[in-house]
Scaffold this motif. Structure first.
Motif, PDB file in Angstrom:
ATOM      1  N   LEU A  70       5.084  -3.107   3.604  1.00  0.00           N
ATOM      2  CA  LEU A  70       6.202  -3.290   4.528  1.00  0.00           C
ATOM      3  C   LEU A  70       6.898  -4.637   4.370  1.00  0.00           C
ATOM      4  O   LEU A  70       7.842  -4.936   5.105  1.00  0.00           O
ATOM      5  CB  LEU A  70       5.711  -3.144   5.983  1.00  0.00           C
ATOM      6  CG  LEU A  70       5.138  -1.779   6.362  1.00  0.00           C
ATOM      7  CD1 LEU A  70       4.645  -1.806   7.813  1.00  0.00           C
ATOM      8  CD2 LEU A  70       6.182  -0.685   6.184  1.00  0.00           C
ATOM      9  N   GLY A  71       6.430  -5.447   3.413  1.00  0.00           N
ATOM     10  CA  GLY A  71       7.008  -6.774   3.222  1.00  0.00           C
ATOM     11  C   GLY A  71       8.523  -6.765   3.043  1.00  0.00           C
ATOM     12  O   GLY A  71       9.236  -7.515   3.729  1.00  0.00           O
ATOM     13  N   PRO A  72       9.071  -5.942   2.136  1.00  0.00           N
ATOM     14  CA  PRO A  72      10.529  -5.928   1.950  1.00  0.00           C
ATOM     15  C   PRO A  72      11.293  -5.572   3.221  1.00  0.00           C
ATOM     16  O   PRO A  72      12.332  -6.169   3.515  1.00  0.00           O
ATOM     17  CB  PRO A  72      10.726  -4.857   0.863  1.00  0.00           C
ATOM     18  CG  PRO A  72       9.441  -4.858   0.106  1.00  0.00           C
ATOM     19  CD  PRO A  72       8.377  -5.095   1.149  1.00  0.00           C
ATOM     20  N   LEU A  73      10.773  -4.619   3.983  1.00  0.00           N
ATOM     21  CA  LEU A  73      11.441  -4.233   5.224  1.00  0.00           C
ATOM     22  C   LEU A  73      11.395  -5.363   6.247  1.00  0.00           C
ATOM     23  O   LEU A  73      12.408  -5.689   6.882  1.00  0.00           O
ATOM     24  CB  LEU A  73      10.788  -2.975   5.799  1.00  0.00           C
ATOM     25  CG  LEU A  73      11.339  -2.484   7.146  1.00  0.00           C
ATOM     26  CD1 LEU A  73      12.805  -2.117   7.035  1.00  0.00           C
ATOM     27  CD2 LEU A  73      10.526  -1.290   7.657  1.00  0.00           C
ATOM     28  N   VAL A  74      10.227  -5.978   6.403  1.00  0.00           N
ATOM     29  CA  VAL A  74      10.079  -7.065   7.367  1.00  0.00           C
ATOM     30  C   VAL A  74      11.004  -8.233   7.000  1.00  0.00           C
ATOM     31  O   VAL A  74      11.658  -8.823   7.879  1.00  0.00           O
ATOM     32  CB  VAL A  74       8.621  -7.531   7.437  1.00  0.00           C
ATOM     33  CG1 VAL A  74       8.495  -8.805   8.268  1.00  0.00           C
ATOM     34  CG2 VAL A  74       7.741  -6.438   8.040  1.00  0.00           C
ATOM     35  N   ALA A 135       4.221  10.330   6.721  1.00  0.00           N
ATOM     36  CA  ALA A 135       4.002   9.296   7.735  1.00  0.00           C
ATOM     37  C   ALA A 135       3.033   8.221   7.257  1.00  0.00           C
ATOM     38  O   ALA A 135       3.077   7.093   7.722  1.00  0.00           O
ATOM     39  CB  ALA A 135       3.477   9.933   9.023  1.00  0.00           C
ATOM     40  N   ASP A 136       2.139   8.571   6.315  1.00  0.00           N
ATOM     41  CA  ASP A 136       1.155   7.595   5.853  1.00  0.00           C
ATOM     42  C   ASP A 136       1.583   6.944   4.539  1.00  0.00           C
ATOM     43  O   ASP A 136       0.768   6.312   3.861  1.00  0.00           O
ATOM     44  CB  ASP A 136      -0.220   8.250   5.701  1.00  0.00           C
ATOM     45  CG  ASP A 136      -0.188   9.429   4.720  1.00  0.00           C
ATOM     46  OD1 ASP A 136       0.919   9.815   4.284  1.00  0.00           O
ATOM     47  OD2 ASP A 136      -1.278   9.955   4.414  1.00  0.00           O
ATOM     48  N   PRO A 183       3.297   5.241  11.220  1.00  0.00           N
ATOM     49  CA  PRO A 183       2.296   5.365  12.288  1.00  0.00           C
ATOM     50  C   PRO A 183       2.462   4.230  13.295  1.00  0.00           C
ATOM     51  O   PRO A 183       2.961   3.141  12.969  1.00  0.00           O
ATOM     52  CB  PRO A 183       0.968   5.258  11.541  1.00  0.00           C
ATOM     53  CG  PRO A 183       1.283   5.635  10.137  1.00  0.00           C
ATOM     54  CD  PRO A 183       2.675   5.154   9.884  1.00  0.00           C
ATOM     55  N   LEU A 184       2.028   4.465  14.521  1.00  0.00           N
ATOM     56  CA  LEU A 184       2.210   3.498  15.589  1.00  0.00           C
ATOM     57  C   LEU A 184       1.574   2.147  15.265  1.00  0.00           C
ATOM     58  O   LEU A 184       2.142   1.093  15.588  1.00  0.00           O
ATOM     59  CB  LEU A 184       1.624   4.059  16.890  1.00  0.00           C
ATOM     60  CG  LEU A 184       1.871   3.239  18.159  1.00  0.00           C
ATOM     61  CD1 LEU A 184       3.359   3.026  18.386  1.00  0.00           C
ATOM     62  CD2 LEU A 184       1.234   3.926  19.364  1.00  0.00           C
ATOM     63  N   GLN A 185       0.421   2.151  14.615  1.00  0.00           N
ATOM     64  CA  GLN A 185      -0.245   0.887  14.294  1.00  0.00           C
ATOM     65  C   GLN A 185       0.562   0.059  13.300  1.00  0.00           C
ATOM     66  O   GLN A 185       0.581  -1.169  13.373  1.00  0.00           O
ATOM     67  CB  GLN A 185      -1.651   1.152  13.740  1.00  0.00           C
ATOM     68  CG  GLN A 185      -2.634   1.700  14.763  1.00  0.00           C
ATOM     69  CD  GLN A 185      -2.767   0.780  15.964  1.00  0.00           C
ATOM     70  OE1 GLN A 185      -3.016  -0.411  15.831  1.00  0.00           O
ATOM     71  NE2 GLN A 185      -2.596   1.327  17.161  1.00  0.00           N
ATOM     72  N   ARG A 186       1.246   0.727  12.376  1.00  0.00           N
ATOM     73  CA  ARG A 186       2.083  -0.008  11.420  1.00  0.00           C
ATOM     74  C   ARG A 186       3.344  -0.543  12.098  1.00  0.00           C
ATOM     75  O   ARG A 186       3.813  -1.633  11.778  1.00  0.00           O
ATOM     76  CB  ARG A 186       2.439   0.882  10.232  1.00  0.00           C
ATOM     77  CG  ARG A 186       1.206   1.428   9.494  1.00  0.00           C
ATOM     78  CD  ARG A 186       1.553   1.891   8.097  1.00  0.00           C
ATOM     79  NE  ARG A 186       1.690   0.757   7.212  1.00  0.00           N
ATOM     80  CZ  ARG A 186       2.305   0.796   6.029  1.00  0.00           C
ATOM     81  NH1 ARG A 186       2.866   1.918   5.620  1.00  0.00           N
ATOM     82  NH2 ARG A 186       2.377  -0.270   5.280  1.00  0.00           N
TER      83      ARG A 186
END
Length: 205
Positions: A70-74, A135-136, A183-186
């Protein structure tokens, strides 16, 4: 502030840090504690933002596995969150203090409502079907239109967080969960990073 007030505020801060890492509504614990200790509403909000930064950072570290891919998105969302925090802090510092005092009850009511609805939001998000990616998936598929929505959402929630902060994490999870299938945790992992930035910028402003 008396020694007893300091102890109560410190305990409230510890509780809020733990709550923020999972849900994102710890300000509903610390803000009343700071008001009870005698701080004016605006000062309490600024102090609250700064005090929550360590807990936010600890939450981000604790969720580091969920941040994989998720680094690029963040990195795309961080500037919008920071700019939103600057906007919110500017409004907080330059609008009359009486205006903030008048709107605080409405903001607290909104924050409480978001906390009450948070389980429902989480359930709805977990049942969503997007079709753009599993989703995963480690790295989610985000179309340009949805990315624009995510950036706008980061700015809007950052502005809210820079002005008041309570339940900004719940807002972020709700907004981002509508636009990207994770997922909610991500989603919580992304939320922890962005709220760290928002609170640091707003508190430093």
């Amino acid at each position: 502030m008396s020694p007893w007030d300091a102890v109560v505020v410190a305990l409230a801060g510890l509780a809020a840090g733990a709550i923020n890492a999972v849900v994102g509504s710890g300000t509903l614990v610390t803000f009343p504690a700071l008001l009870a200790a005698g701080l004016p509403p605006v000062s309490a909000t600024i102090t609250n933002s700064m005090g929550l930064v360590p807990g936010n950072l600890a939450g981000a570290v604790g969720y580091r596995r969920e941040l994989r891919g998720l680094g690029p998105l963040v990195l795309r969302l961080l500037p919008a969150s920071a700019l939103g925090a600057v906007t919110g802090a500017f409004l907080l510092l330059h609008l009359p203090a009486a205006a903030f005092g008048a709107i605080v009850p409405a903001l607290v009511a909104l924050a409480v409502l978001l906390v009450v609805l948070q389980p429902l939001i989480g359930t709805r998000l977990s049942r969503r079907r997007d079709g753009t990616a599993p989703a995963d998936a480690l790295t989610p598929v985000v179309t340009p239109r949805r990315l624009a929505g995510l950036v706008l959402g980061a700015y809007a929630t950052g502005t809210y967080g820079g002005y008041f902060a309570a339940s900004q994490g719940v807002l972020q999870v709700g907004v981002f969960g509508l636009l990207v299938r994770l997922p909610l945790q991500r989603l919580n992992a992304v939320k922890n990073v962005l709220t760290s930035v928002v609170n640091a910028v707003a508190g430093g402003g």
